[in-house]
Write an enzyme that holds these catalytic residues in place. Structure first.
Site, PDB file in Angstrom:
ATOM      1  N   LYS A 130       0.832  -1.234   0.000  1.00 44.19           N
ATOM      2  CA  LYS A 130       0.000   0.000   0.000  1.00 44.19           C
ATOM      3  C   LYS A 130       0.851   1.261   0.000  1.00 44.19           C
ATOM      4  O   LYS A 130       0.507   2.243  -0.659  1.00 44.19           O
ATOM      5  CB  LYS A 130      -0.997   0.002   1.148  1.00 44.19           C
ATOM      6  CG  LYS A 130      -0.407   0.362   2.436  1.00 44.19           C
ATOM      7  CD  LYS A 130      -1.290   0.530   3.604  1.00 44.19           C
ATOM      8  CE  LYS A 130      -0.416   0.662   4.816  1.00 44.19           C
ATOM      9  NZ  LYS A 130       0.027  -0.564   5.405  1.00 44.19           N
ATOM     10  N   ASP A 150      -2.098   4.796   8.086  1.00 42.68           N
ATOM     11  CA  ASP A 150      -2.361   3.582   7.301  1.00 42.68           C
ATOM     12  C   ASP A 150      -3.656   3.739   6.497  1.00 42.68           C
ATOM     13  O   ASP A 150      -3.686   3.469   5.289  1.00 42.68           O
ATOM     14  CB  ASP A 150      -2.480   2.399   8.270  1.00 42.68           C
ATOM     15  CG  ASP A 150      -2.934   1.130   7.583  1.00 42.68           C
ATOM     16  OD1 ASP A 150      -2.083   0.439   7.001  1.00 42.68           O
ATOM     17  OD2 ASP A 150      -4.147   0.830   7.619  1.00 42.68           O
ATOM     18  N   LYS A 174      -4.553   3.918   2.244  1.00 37.79           N
ATOM     19  CA  LYS A 174      -5.527   3.038   1.581  1.00 37.79           C
ATOM     20  C   LYS A 174      -6.617   3.855   0.898  1.00 37.79           C
ATOM     21  O   LYS A 174      -7.063   3.508  -0.204  1.00 37.79           O
ATOM     22  CB  LYS A 174      -6.136   2.082   2.606  1.00 37.79           C
ATOM     23  CG  LYS A 174      -5.121   1.072   3.144  1.00 37.79           C
ATOM     24  CD  LYS A 174      -5.676   0.316   4.319  1.00 37.79           C
ATOM     25  CE  LYS A 174      -4.685  -0.725   4.827  1.00 37.79           C
ATOM     26  NZ  LYS A 174      -5.093  -1.295   6.124  1.00 37.79           N
TER      27      LYS A 174
HETATM   28  N1  LIG Z   1       0.433  -9.252   6.546  1.00 47.41           N
HETATM   29  C1  LIG Z   1      -0.782  -8.833   6.160  1.00 47.41           C
HETATM   30  O1  LIG Z   1      -1.807  -9.185   6.748  1.00 47.41           O
HETATM   31  C2  LIG Z   1      -0.904  -7.908   4.988  1.00 47.41           C
HETATM   32  C3  LIG Z   1      -2.183  -7.471   4.582  1.00 47.41           C
HETATM   33  C4  LIG Z   1      -2.305  -6.656   3.462  1.00 47.41           C
HETATM   34  C5  LIG Z   1      -1.162  -6.264   2.799  1.00 47.41           C
HETATM   35  N2  LIG Z   1       0.060  -6.648   3.235  1.00 47.41           N
HETATM   36  C6  LIG Z   1       1.224  -6.205   2.508  1.00 47.41           C
HETATM   37  O2  LIG Z   1       1.926  -7.336   1.997  1.00 47.41           O
HETATM   38  C7  LIG Z   1       3.319  -7.039   1.925  1.00 47.41           C
HETATM   39  C8  LIG Z   1       4.070  -8.118   2.684  1.00 47.41           C
HETATM   40  O3  LIG Z   1       3.638  -8.106   4.033  1.00 47.41           O
HETATM   41  P1  LIG Z   1       4.087  -9.248   5.056  1.00 47.41           P
HETATM   42  O4  LIG Z   1       3.180  -9.113   6.224  1.00 47.41           O
HETATM   43  O5  LIG Z   1       4.217 -10.548   4.382  1.00 47.41           O
HETATM   44  O6  LIG Z   1       5.546  -8.721   5.457  1.00 47.41           O
HETATM   45  P2  LIG Z   1       6.719  -9.553   6.117  1.00 47.41           P
HETATM   46  O7  LIG Z   1       6.182 -10.708   6.877  1.00 47.41           O
HETATM   47  O8  LIG Z   1       7.578  -8.574   6.836  1.00 47.41           O
HETATM   48  O9  LIG Z   1       7.502 -10.141   4.853  1.00 47.41           O
HETATM   49  C9  LIG Z   1       8.392  -9.379   4.090  1.00 47.41           C
HETATM   50  C10 LIG Z   1       9.433 -10.302   3.512  1.00 47.41           C
HETATM   51  O10 LIG Z   1      10.282  -9.533   2.670  1.00 47.41           O
HETATM   52  C11 LIG Z   1      11.643  -9.744   3.067  1.00 47.41           C
HETATM   53  N3  LIG Z   1      12.401  -8.535   2.866  1.00 47.41           N
HETATM   54  C12 LIG Z   1      12.235  -7.357   3.498  1.00 47.41           C
HETATM   55  N4  LIG Z   1      13.137  -6.464   3.056  1.00 47.41           N
HETATM   56  C13 LIG Z   1      13.884  -7.103   2.121  1.00 47.41           C
HETATM   57  C14 LIG Z   1      14.967  -6.705   1.323  1.00 47.41           C
HETATM   58  N5  LIG Z   1      15.486  -5.472   1.394  1.00 47.41           N
HETATM   59  N6  LIG Z   1      15.488  -7.604   0.471  1.00 47.41           N
HETATM   60  C15 LIG Z   1      14.998  -8.860   0.409  1.00 47.41           C
HETATM   61  N7  LIG Z   1      13.963  -9.304   1.160  1.00 47.41           N
HETATM   62  C16 LIG Z   1      13.414  -8.430   2.001  1.00 47.41           C
HETATM   63  C17 LIG Z   1      11.570 -10.099   4.530  1.00 47.41           C
HETATM   64  O11 LIG Z   1      12.717 -10.806   4.905  1.00 47.41           O
HETATM   65  P3  LIG Z   1      13.134 -10.961   6.451  1.00 47.41           P
HETATM   66  O12 LIG Z   1      12.321 -12.082   6.977  1.00 47.41           O
HETATM   67  O13 LIG Z   1      14.578 -11.226   6.412  1.00 47.41           O
HETATM   68  O14 LIG Z   1      12.799  -9.657   7.130  1.00 47.41           O
HETATM   69  C18 LIG Z   1      10.307 -10.943   4.588  1.00 47.41           C
HETATM   70  O15 LIG Z   1      10.565 -12.288   4.278  1.00 47.41           O
HETATM   71  C19 LIG Z   1       3.482  -5.640   2.504  1.00 47.41           C
HETATM   72  O16 LIG Z   1       3.490  -4.694   1.470  1.00 47.41           O
HETATM   73  C20 LIG Z   1       2.244  -5.476   3.369  1.00 47.41           C
HETATM   74  O17 LIG Z   1       1.862  -4.116   3.542  1.00 47.41           O
HETATM   75  C21 LIG Z   1       0.215  -7.473   4.298  1.00 47.41           C
END
Ligand SMILES: NC(=O)c1ccc[n+]([C@@H]2O[C@H](COP(=O)([O-])OP(=O)(O)OC[C@H]3O[C@@H](n4cnc5c(N)ncnc54)[C@H](OP(=O)(O)O)[C@@H]3O)[C@@H](O)[C@H]2O)c1
Length: 438
Positions: free
Chosen positions: A118, A214, A218
């Site tokens: 987002k 946030d 959105k």
């Molecule tokens: N979670 C939700 O419920 C949700 C809902 C709607 C939208 N979203 C969106 O979906 C996206 C992902 O969310 P998420 O919750 O899955 O996040 P997350 O759990 O923090 O996952 C992010 C992943 O990307 C990796 N990463 C971060 N920085 C990096 C870099 N510089 N180079 C390579 N890898 C990198 C992280 O590795 P590490 O493990 O090493 O940190 C992690 O594996 C975001 O844009 C979020 O806003 C999430």
């Protein structure tokens, strides 16, 4: 923050081509909560028209899972994806850096992109859509607003025949969780926040959620997709929910209302009225009935009227479903050799928060004679009409909350009166003003 995945990470499945059609080759960037779940579902389902070819993450060695097929390439070098034969890149890293650069370089390399990011779309969505179009690619971001609630795909297809003029929503599950806990048990704000943090619904630093950052990101994406306007999140006023007390739910109930963080955008000619903040809504309305961390979006169209979308706004599985749905849409278009129509001509309206609504004003005062008459004099001097005065019994005289409701007026008309009222000697706190949305 999502709840932990309810499923075990076990079982493998390949994702071969079927039906004589080539499977579209997909690279996944980001193997965190959502990325891992997307990969899991793709591997579990198998046999479709999607072939997962690469998984990119930093420190990739620690990310590997046995259920990912052996022919999937694990990499921590994004260039290897850019130089690969992957046709679609799923970006699930989050944030602006390096995600923005990855998405731009993927589009420039002719690869379509699906993202749930987002921040990226709220700030750079219009430019990235242009870049995708210029490179003959698609960019989809259905999971970036309201997680698993398919409102953005509906704006793209099911509602594109209407001319929308308004979008309103409960877009932040953390705020809705806290406010509905205050509503149900009249607990202090701090206790509701701690509970949300303990359950994984709020970050340790929940400022982005509580103060509206946030939700306004959105809202700007919804305005882009549904109202075809370019609006920066920074131009949308956000009011915090931290000022809400349990007692506000008692007074709201007397008015047949409850309190929710509402994000709303109304396009009227050349002006986009937009804001995010706590508001009174009728308890029996769709907004009033949304509990815990659910999301609700209402769209208003010139021809089709109002349409509502309700569901889980976050969480690994609901968000992954939204990502995979976008992925299937992009893959089908690639296979058919078509590209969806996107409104790339965006209006840039004047953005205003000067809505005209009735108001709820809550005062917290040290009781003394003449308070009501002093406030009435200030309101009258600003040509504001009182609708009702509410005072519940049972409070100490040295710290007494009471409420005045006002007939409809513009925010800009109310603002100077609020400043005057909040500096009166009997005022213990600045007056809380909430719009009443009927
Ligand atoms: N979670 C939700 O419920 C949700 C809902 C709607 C939208 N979203 C969106 O979906 C996206 C992902 O969310 P998420 O919750 O899955 O996040 P997350 O759990 O923090 O996952 C992010 C992943 O990307 C990796 N990463 C971060 N920085 C990096 C870099 N510089 N180079 C390579 N890898 C990198 C992280 O590795 P590490 O493990 O090493 O940190 C992690 O594996 C975001 O844009 C979020 O806003 C999430």
């Amino acid at each position: 923050m999502p709840k932990k995945s309810p499923k075990k990470e076990s079982g493998t499945a390949s994702v071969p081509a079927t039906g004589g059609l080539p499977a579209r080759r997909v690279a996944l960037a980001g193997f965190g909560t959502v990325g891992r779940t997307v990969a899991k579902i793709l591997c579990e389902r198998g046999g479709g028209t999607i072939a997962l070819t690469h998984i990119f993450n930093r420190n990739v060695a620690g990310k590997k899972r046995p259920w990912v097929p052996d022919d999937v390439v694990w990499t921590q070098d994004f260039n290897s994806i850019l130089h690969s034969d992957a046709e679609i890149v799923i970006e699930l890293i989050g944030g602006l850096t390096p995600a923005e650069e990855f998405v731009r370089s993927a589009l420039q390399a002719g690869k379509s992109v699906v993202t749930a990011n987002k921040q990226l779309i709220a700030r750079h969505g219009p430019d990235l859509l242009q870049l995708a179009s210029a490179n003959g690619c698609q960019l989809e971001f259905g999971a970036s607003v309201a997680g698993g609630v398919p409102v953005l795909p509906a704006l793209r297809t099911g509602l594109c025949g209407d001319r929308l003029h308004g979008i309103a929503g409960i877009l932040n599950g953390t705020c809705n969780y806290i406010l509905s806990r205050l509503e149900s048990d009249r607990i202090p704000f701090s206790e509701a926040l701690e509970e949300a943090q303990a359950r994984g619904y709020a970050e340790a630093d929940a400022s982005e959620d509580l103060d509206g950052g946030d939700a306004r990101a959105k809202l700007s994406i919804l305005a882009l997709a549904g109202l075809h306007v370019r609006v920066s999140p920074a131009d949308i006023r956000a009011r915090t929910i931290r000022t809400i007390d349990a007692v506000d739910f008692d007074y709201a109930a007397e008015l047949g209302c409850t309190i929710r963080q509402i994000s709303r955008a109304d396009l009227k000619e050349q002006t986009l009225f937009a804001e995010v903040g706590p508001s009174l809504v009728p308890a029996s309305s769709p907004f009033g009935r949304v509990q815990k961390n659910l999301n609700l979006v209402l769209t208003s169209g010139e021809y089709g009227g109002d349409v509502a979308f309700l569901g889980a706004g976050a969480g690994g599985y609901p968000t992954a479903v939204a990502v995979i749905s976008d992925l299937m849409f992009v893959a089908e278009n690639l296979t058919a050799g078509t590209r969806p129509h996107r409104a790339l001509q965006l209006a840039t309206p004047h953005v205003s928060c000067d809505f005209e609504t009735p108001w709820y004003l809550r005062f917290w005062v040290k009781d003394q004679p003449g308070i009501i008459s002093s406030l009435a004099a200030i309101l009258s001097a600003h040509r504001l009409n009182i609708d009702a005065v509410l005072q519940k019994p049972g409070f100490e005289k040295h710290a007494l909350p009471f409420v005045i409701t006002l007939e409809a007026c513009r925010d800009s008309q109310l603002h100077p009166a609020l400043q005057e009222m909040s500096t009166q000697p009997f005022a213990l706190r600045p007056c809380l003003s909430l719009p009443i949305l009927r």
